[in-house]
Write an enzyme that holds these catalytic residues in place. Structure first.
Site, PDB file in Angstrom:
ATOM      1  N   ARG A   1       0.540  -1.277  -0.138  1.00 22.29           N
ATOM      2  CA  ARG A   1       0.076   0.087   0.084  1.00 22.29           C
ATOM      3  C   ARG A   1       0.849   1.240   0.069  1.00 22.29           C
ATOM      4  O   ARG A   1       0.448   2.271  -0.825  1.00 22.29           O
ATOM      5  CB  ARG A   1      -0.825   0.047   1.319  1.00 22.29           C
TER       6      ARG A   1
ATOM      7  N   HIS B   1       0.379   4.295  -2.501  1.00 23.17           N
ATOM      8  CA  HIS B   1       0.187   5.839  -2.164  1.00 23.17           C
ATOM      9  C   HIS B   1       1.204   6.577  -2.257  1.00 23.17           C
ATOM     10  O   HIS B   1       1.209   7.884  -2.541  1.00 23.17           O
ATOM     11  CB  HIS B   1      -0.113   5.659  -0.511  1.00 23.17           C
TER      12      HIS B   1
ATOM     13  N   ASN C   1      -4.336   8.773   4.293  1.00 19.71           N
ATOM     14  CA  ASN C   1      -3.296   8.201   5.003  1.00 19.71           C
ATOM     15  C   ASN C   1      -3.279   8.247   6.466  1.00 19.71           C
ATOM     16  O   ASN C   1      -2.519   7.301   7.121  1.00 19.71           O
ATOM     17  CB  ASN C   1      -2.042   9.139   4.685  1.00 19.71           C
TER      18      ASN C   1
ATOM     19  N   HIS D   1      -6.217  -5.820  -2.264  1.00 20.88           N
ATOM     20  CA  HIS D   1      -7.383  -5.858  -1.453  1.00 20.88           C
ATOM     21  C   HIS D   1      -7.437  -7.417  -0.768  1.00 20.88           C
ATOM     22  O   HIS D   1      -8.262  -7.632  -0.015  1.00 20.88           O
ATOM     23  CB  HIS D   1      -8.417  -5.250  -1.530  1.00 20.88           C
TER      24      HIS D   1
END
Length: 333
Positions: free
Chosen positions: A65, A69, A97, A196
């Site tokens: 992740r 990001h 975040n 996910h």
């Protein structure tokens, strides 16, 4: 499922399509970039990630992740790792975040070991990319060769993090738009959403999914949906318990596999944004891809390799741009 010879052939084809180098917007990334300057770089990253995942399997999802990001905000340049300093607010404080991203200590440890072995050589942006690959592979997912040579940004952008990162409550239209802004298409969206299959989410992130009436009506035909929704409601009430966690994939929460897509088709995706892939796909093209990945894990793995390589190429800094940070949390000067 054992990865078949067909899968490896598909991955080889993907790599051949990219060649031994790949053009980013600002320069060239290469395979074996550190072969001469830091030959043990990939091994150092891999060993550190392996140790971290052995201690906490959930950190694999966190490191993957972090890469996502990072790349969606000013490109894959390590900006997500910067702490706040005079005149700059960290992206860690952005809505998507804050109290959510983790794994920074693992990156710090990797950087410390790399600075010991090869001072001022391996960028934090490349560390994120390698750590994401190793996290996927260690949890049963595909492995692939990583294009390297990114340099680190000299700034972070809180505004861009708030603007460009998708939220757990994003509609399908919003997701497609935000991916398109990064040069990624709807196919990449479906594929990268498969990340996910690992990790977990807080109650505050999936509350809309379990109390949204329109989403409930969309899944009336899936008999398991109502039961699953009630289970989630027992975990996450309409108010309170915001920080209560539950796995993104209740079937195999610590493995990288294709169960995420099976869950979507059974109405058991955790986030509103996950379920939007099938509930709001009026054209029917996205759900076809979901069905394909649910039926064929090798196909998903090969597509994931292609899309994450593509994502890792977003607005990279190369050559004399940016810098190689000595500490991933702070710029050098």
């Amino acid at each position: 499922m054992e990865i078949t010879r067909t899968f490896f052939l598909i991955v080889i084809l993907v790599l051949l399509m990219h060649g031994t180098k790949t053009l980013g917007d600002d320069g060239v990334l290469l395979l074996d970039y550190y072969k001469e300057t830091c030959p043990l770089a990939e091994e150092i990253v891999r060993r550190n990630v392996e140790n971290a995942v052995l201690k906490d399997p959930l950190v694999a999802a966190s490191l993957l992740r972090l890469h996502f990001h990072d790349c969606f905000v000013t490109g894959c340049d390590g900006s997500v790792l910067l702490d706040s300093s005079e005149g700059m607010v960290s992206e860690k404080h952005a809505g998507p975040n804050i109290n959510s991203l983790r794994g920074f200590e693992v990156i710090d440890r990797i950087k410390y070991n790399l600075e010991e072995a090869c001072p001022c050589t391996v960028s934090c942006a490349d560390i994120l990319t390698l750590a994401a690959r190793d996290s996927v592979a260690l949890r049963g997912g595909p492995n692939w060769r990583v294009f390297l040579g990114r340099r680190d940004s000299l700034k972070a952008s809180l505004d861009d993090a708030n603007q460009y990162l998708p939220s757990p409550n994003s509609s399908l239209e919003t997701l497609i738009t935000k991916f398109k802004l990064q040069g990624l298409d709807s196919g990449d969206l479906v594929t990268l959403s498969g990340s996910h299959t690992m990790g977990r989410a807080r109650c505050v992130s999936f509350r809309k999914r379990i109390y949204d009436i329109s989403m409930e009506e969309r899944y009336d035909k899936y008999k398991r949906y109502t039961t699953f929704r009630k289970i989630l409601q027992s975990i996450c009430p309409k108010s309170g318990r915001d920080n209560q966690f539950t796995p993104l994939d209740h079937t195999t929460p610590a493995r990288f596999d294709n169960h995420y897509y099976v869950n979507l088709l059974e109405g058991r995706g955790l986030l509103f944004s996950d379920n939007s892939l099938v509930a709001q796909d009026h054209e029917g093209e996205i759900i076809k891809q979901v069905w394909a990945f649910a039926a064929d894990q090798d196909l998903f793995f090969a597509s994931f390799v292609n899309s994450i390589i593509k994502m890792g190429n977003i607005n990279v800094l190369t050559g004399q741009e940016g810098e190689i940070r000595k500490n991933c949390r702070f710029i050098n000067t």
